[in-house]
Scaffold this active site. Structure first.
Site, PDB file in Angstrom:
ATOM      1  N   GLU A  24      -7.671  24.664  27.106  1.00 48.57           N
ATOM      2  CA  GLU A  24      -6.409  23.907  27.019  1.00 48.57           C
ATOM      3  C   GLU A  24      -6.472  23.007  25.802  1.00 48.57           C
ATOM      4  OE1 GLU A  24      -5.160  21.564  30.431  1.00 48.57           O
ATOM      5  OE2 GLU A  24      -5.751  23.163  31.807  1.00 48.57           O
ATOM      6  N   GLU A  38     -11.299  21.302  35.309  1.00 51.91           N
ATOM      7  CA  GLU A  38     -11.422  19.858  35.143  1.00 51.91           C
ATOM      8  C   GLU A  38     -11.843  19.120  36.405  1.00 51.91           C
ATOM      9  OE1 GLU A  38      -8.051  18.026  33.315  1.00 51.91           O
ATOM     10  OE2 GLU A  38      -8.034  19.388  31.616  1.00 51.91           O
TER      11      GLU A  38
HETATM   12  C1  FCB Z   1      -4.864  18.802  31.986  1.00 48.96           C
HETATM   13  C2  FCB Z   1      -4.582  19.733  33.142  1.00 48.96           C
HETATM   14  C3  FCB Z   1      -3.330  20.537  32.988  1.00 48.96           C
HETATM   15  C4  FCB Z   1      -2.223  19.763  32.289  1.00 48.96           C
HETATM   16  C5  FCB Z   1      -2.724  19.074  31.055  1.00 48.96           C
HETATM   17  C6  FCB Z   1      -1.675  18.314  30.300  1.00 48.96           C
HETATM   18  O1  FCB Z   1      -5.633  17.728  32.439  1.00 48.96           O
HETATM   19  O2  FCB Z   1      -5.639  20.618  33.360  1.00 48.96           O
HETATM   20  O3  FCB Z   1      -2.975  21.012  34.250  1.00 48.96           O
HETATM   21  O4  FCB Z   1      -1.608  18.932  33.180  1.00 48.96           O
HETATM   22  O5  FCB Z   1      -3.784  18.229  31.368  1.00 48.96           O
END
Ligand code: FCB
Length: 459
Positions: A359, A171
């Site tokens: 994620e 990210e």
């Molecule tokens: C993302 C991050 C991760 C976590 C989630 C909820 O932005 O990559 O580390 O904090 O959000």
């Protein structure tokens, strides 16, 4: 659709189900075995930056509980684990001496995964820049890109033979805009000029990292993890639709454009190009090397309207309210169709390789009651997003895997420990782990894979 068996039938047999974490959020042991501080150690110990001034000193104590946590991952029935390597453990001052003890920890981690038949997806940078590099300007200094290149080479030389995939960055939107423009994440700057430097240096570091990884280990699949935003205009007016286009270029295009097309978006360069750092000959070629895969981190859509203020800085948008107000405990709108809209739009705009959802998950803060955690809304959130993922596969998009964020509750950055994303609950007093209802459900789904119907690899 929440029946794990029915849902499983919608996925090809070689689809990867995994769980994800990041070093700073779980490891703790912040001074052990030669680790030195990262910018997050400094930031979390500054007043007013992180909720309750929580920090990463102990976190989930994963560093000292590695074997038990690996057993926990195995017990969840998943076939892959996404983790990050802490640069401040491996090269504690960012440049200079390599810390073998730091590498030893990740050696044990990848060996432990192999021993349990779990694939290792490593991320090299999940926001824990060695603090010493901040003295040189951190991500705003071009030298940091070369420091990253050496760190990438060092980590892959030692661990690359047992990794199944590696990502350079997690990210960059967060480590660039959220950290240098919006001031929410370390180092907490609020400055467009600094942010534009961090943008190009990060993109360059990604490209240099890809080259370093390939030089060490040509067969290791290399990718980049992006939290692309599905952006909806707040209304159908021309002004709001134009605002959404600008927001797309700023929030997505500034990363996807260079990595997958070798150029920053035109509108972005027109508005901000004269404030960018020097783009040196060869930079854009370095940044746009073909990747083997990319990772999408998706949680919530972004809704924007045109900023009415005179002379507002690009992208000149203000937040627009959700259409239906369903939110998780951290306040993020729940809207699963946005995941589908996003993948379709990105694949229409760019030529993208295989995609893993690296994620996805939800913040709900239920506690343990009678030995169990009833987090039905998280289970529903994950099931609904997997349903959309299955639709995308049916439409022919190359979705190869899904990692639930997160394996366990952890240090949620500026929110500290008060916001919980785990499918496993962590009691921070005792470090007892309790698999939540969503975790038991996820095991019923994930443990069906890999299975015999490897059908969709037609292309
Ligand atoms: C993302 C991050 C991760 C976590 C989630 C909820 O932005 O990559 O580390 O904090 O959000």
């Amino acid at each position: 659709m929440t029946d794990p068996k029915t849902l499983a039938e919608r996925f090809p047999g070689d689809f990867l189900f995994g769980v994800a974490t990041a070093a700073f959020q779980i490891e703790g042991a912040s001074k052990a075995d030669g680790r030195k501080p990262s910018i997050w150690d400094a930031f979390s110990n500054m007043p007013g930056r992180v909720f309750g001034r929580h920090n990463g000193d102990v976190a989930c104590d994963h560093y000292n509980r590695l074997d038990d946590d690996l057993d926990l991952i195995a017990a969840l029935g998943v076939s892959a684990y996404r983790f990050s390597i802490a640069w401040p453990r491996v090269i504690p001052e960012g440049i200079g001496p390599v810390n073998e003890k730091g590498l030893d920890f990740y050696d044990r981690l990848v060996d432990g995964l192999k021993a349990r038949g779990i694939r290792a997806f490593a991320t090299l940078y999940h926001w824990d820049l060695p603090l010493a590099l901040a003295g040189d300007g951190g991500w705003t200094a071009r030298s940091t890109a070369y420091a990253f290149q050496r760190y990438a080479k060092t980590a892959i030389a030692r661990l690359g033979d047992r990794l199944d995939a590696v990502a350079t960055f997690n990210e960059p939107w967060c480590s660039v805009w959220l950290s240098h423009l919006y001031g929410i994440h370390a180092p907490g700057e609020r400055n467009m000029d600094a942010a534009l430097h961090a943008l190009h240096v990060t993109n360059l570091a990604h490209g240099l990292g890809v080259a370093a990884i390939r030089a060490e280990r040509p067969s290791l699949p290399v990718g980049l993890v992006l939290n692309a935003h599905q952006i909806y205009p707040g209304s159908e007016t021309a002004a709001d639709r134009a605002a959404a286009d600008r927001a797309f270029d700023f929030h997505n295009g500034a990363f996807f454009g260079p990595a997958f097309g070798g150029a920053y978006p035109e509108s972005f360069m027109q508005a901000l190009g004269d404030r960018m750092p020097a783009i040196e000959p060869g930079d854009m070629e370095t940044i746009s090397q073909t990747l083997d895969w990319w990772g999408l981190n998706y949680y919530t859509p972004m809704r924007v309207a045109a900023d009415p203020a005179e002379g507002a800085e690009f992208p000149a948008t203000v937040p627009a309210p959700p259409v239906v107000d369903v939110r998780t405990d951290i306040g993020w709108e729940v809207h699963p169709p946005a995941l589908g809209d996003l993948i379709r739009r990105l694949n229409a705009d760019y030529t993208l390789p295989d995609c893993y959802i690296t994620e996805n998950g939800a913040c709900y803060n239920m506690d343990v009651e009678g030995g169990a955690v009833d987090d039905q809304p998280r289970l529903d959130y994950i099931a609904d997003h997997l349903d959309v993922t299955a639709d995308l596969i049916a439409e022919g998009y190359p979705m190869r895997g899904y990692f639930a964020w997160s394996l366990m509750d952890n240090f949620e950055w500026a929110e500290g420990y008060r916001m919980r994303f785990g499918i496993v609950h962590v009691d921070y007093e005792t470090q007892v782990r309790t698999v939540k209802k969503s975790g038991h459900w996820y095991r019923q789904l994930a443990s069906r894979f890999p299975k015999g119907n490897h059908t969709y690899d037609a292309a």
